[in-house]
Design a protein around this motif. Structure first.
Motif, PDB file in Angstrom:
ATOM      1  N   LEU A 139      50.110  29.180  32.107  1.00 43.00           N
ATOM      2  CA  LEU A 139      50.427  30.584  32.585  1.00 43.00           C
ATOM      3  C   LEU A 139      50.367  31.267  31.361  1.00 43.00           C
ATOM      4  O   LEU A 139      49.703  32.434  31.075  1.00 43.00           O
ATOM      5  N   LYS A 140      51.086  30.762  30.348  1.00 39.61           N
ATOM      6  CA  LYS A 140      50.997  31.488  29.172  1.00 39.61           C
ATOM      7  C   LYS A 140      49.949  31.768  28.480  1.00 39.61           C
ATOM      8  O   LYS A 140      49.586  32.988  27.932  1.00 39.61           O
ATOM      9  N   GLY A 145      45.196  35.797  27.429  1.00 34.54           N
ATOM     10  CA  GLY A 145      43.726  36.080  27.581  1.00 34.54           C
ATOM     11  C   GLY A 145      42.929  34.910  27.913  1.00 34.54           C
ATOM     12  O   GLY A 145      41.615  35.064  27.886  1.00 34.54           O
ATOM     13  N   ASP A 146      43.477  33.685  27.943  1.00 34.67           N
ATOM     14  CA  ASP A 146      42.636  32.415  28.287  1.00 34.67           C
ATOM     15  C   ASP A 146      42.113  32.709  29.747  1.00 34.67           C
ATOM     16  O   ASP A 146      42.678  33.251  30.554  1.00 34.67           O
ATOM     17  N   LEU A 154      47.659  31.387  38.450  1.00 39.07           N
ATOM     18  CA  LEU A 154      49.056  31.377  38.395  1.00 39.07           C
ATOM     19  C   LEU A 154      49.178  32.894  38.040  1.00 39.07           C
ATOM     20  O   LEU A 154      50.329  33.645  38.684  1.00 39.07           O
ATOM     21  N   LEU A 155      48.539  33.699  37.140  1.00 35.64           N
ATOM     22  CA  LEU A 155      48.952  34.836  36.702  1.00 35.64           C
ATOM     23  C   LEU A 155      48.662  35.895  37.695  1.00 35.64           C
ATOM     24  O   LEU A 155      49.348  36.822  37.829  1.00 35.64           O
ATOM     25  N   GLU A 156      47.636  35.616  38.532  1.00 36.61           N
ATOM     26  CA  GLU A 156      47.429  36.316  39.649  1.00 36.61           C
ATOM     27  C   GLU A 156      48.377  36.540  40.836  1.00 36.61           C
ATOM     28  O   GLU A 156      48.696  37.257  41.397  1.00 36.61           O
ATOM     29  N   PHE A 162      52.572  38.691  32.983  1.00 34.40           N
ATOM     30  CA  PHE A 162      53.759  37.757  32.709  1.00 34.40           C
ATOM     31  C   PHE A 162      54.195  37.849  31.078  1.00 34.40           C
ATOM     32  O   PHE A 162      53.019  37.551  30.437  1.00 34.40           O
ATOM     33  N   ASP A 163      55.240  38.100  30.717  1.00 35.04           N
ATOM     34  CA  ASP A 163      55.527  38.259  29.289  1.00 35.04           C
ATOM     35  C   ASP A 163      56.507  37.147  29.013  1.00 35.04           C
ATOM     36  O   ASP A 163      57.488  37.094  29.250  1.00 35.04           O
ATOM     37  N   PRO A 164      56.104  35.896  28.249  1.00 29.32           N
ATOM     38  CA  PRO A 164      56.649  34.806  27.900  1.00 29.32           C
ATOM     39  C   PRO A 164      57.914  35.004  27.001  1.00 29.32           C
ATOM     40  O   PRO A 164      58.896  34.229  26.856  1.00 29.32           O
TER      41      PRO A 164
END
Length: 232
Positions: A139-140, A145-146, A154-156, A162-164
């Motif tokens: 997720l991070k 940008g990966d 997960l990001l979607e 998401f700001d780690p």
């Protein structure tokens, strides 16, 4: 009751997700579990257990394959005194397996208000149900940008953001207010002041001016007002 200072570390996260808190030493382990949920940022959706020197504490059930003591009946003070190397462990969500190390930094501290409270910390808590530390790393990476498929999914699911590094201390402080109310101490918060003799005399004169000369008459007037409001 004295206070204890703890450092809570979410293992296998890089950079490390951690929080430092001060708690009353008499807090039981179930309440400590709830506190950890709030300061870390978890949603308390899964099972948990504490481990100290090979002994386990949590919510016993018939499916457990080892003895587990009731977390409600165990105090932090006792656990902190027995923790080898000054640390014990907390596991949250047996599926994702979020392992925390809890370091006992100081005991016997002078009690403070409000308590419990967050002192400091770093990094955002992982979202629930993302597959443990592997999912958190994916997720991070996706947030950075990966284009890995798993991380992007997960990001979607989080709306694309998401700001780690985000740590909302104001939100944590809000979440801790019920704990602080439960551990209310002398000198904490304003107290109701008793009416002075002059105030009592003024009230008595006011009632007499309204034709009320006894408690019975006052109660009768109040009841009439209640009956009147009900009719309307």
């Amino acid at each position: 009751m004295p206070d204890i200072r703890l450092r809570i570390e979410l293992l296998d996260t890089d950079p490390l997700v951690w929080r430092r808190v001060v708690v009353p030493e008499q807090i039981n382990l179930h309440r400590l579990h709830e506190l950890i949920q709030d300061v870390m940022g978890w949603a308390d959706c899964h099972l948990y257990e504490f481990e100290c020197n090979g002994r386990y504490y949590g919510e016993p059930d018939e499916w457990s394959d080892r003895p587990i003591a009731q977390a409600h009946n165990a105090k932090l003070k006792s656990l902190a005194a027995r923790a080898r190397g000054g640390a014990f462990h907390y596991l949250y969500d047996f599926g994702d397996g979020w392992e925390h190390r809890i370091v006992v930094e100081a005991t016997g501290l002078e009690e403070t208000n409000p308590c419990p409270r967050l002192i400091d910390g770093a990094m955002a808590c992982p979202p629930e149900d993302i597959g443990g530390t592997i999912g958190y790393a994916a997720l991070k990476a996706a947030a950075a940008g990966d284009k890995d498929t798993f991380g992007q999914e997960l990001l979607e699911a989080l709306g694309g953001e998401f700001d780690p590094e985000a740590l909302d201390e104001a939100e944590i402080a809000y979440m801790l207010e019920p704990f602080q109310a439960g551990f209310r101490r002398l000198g904490d918060g304003p107290r109701e002041s008793r009416p002075t003799p002059a105030q009592s005399l003024d009230m008595e004169e006011s009632l007499k001016a309204q034709g009320i000369h006894s408690i019975e008459e006052l109660m009768q007037v109040l009841q009439e007002e209640v009956d009147k409001s009900r009719r309307h």
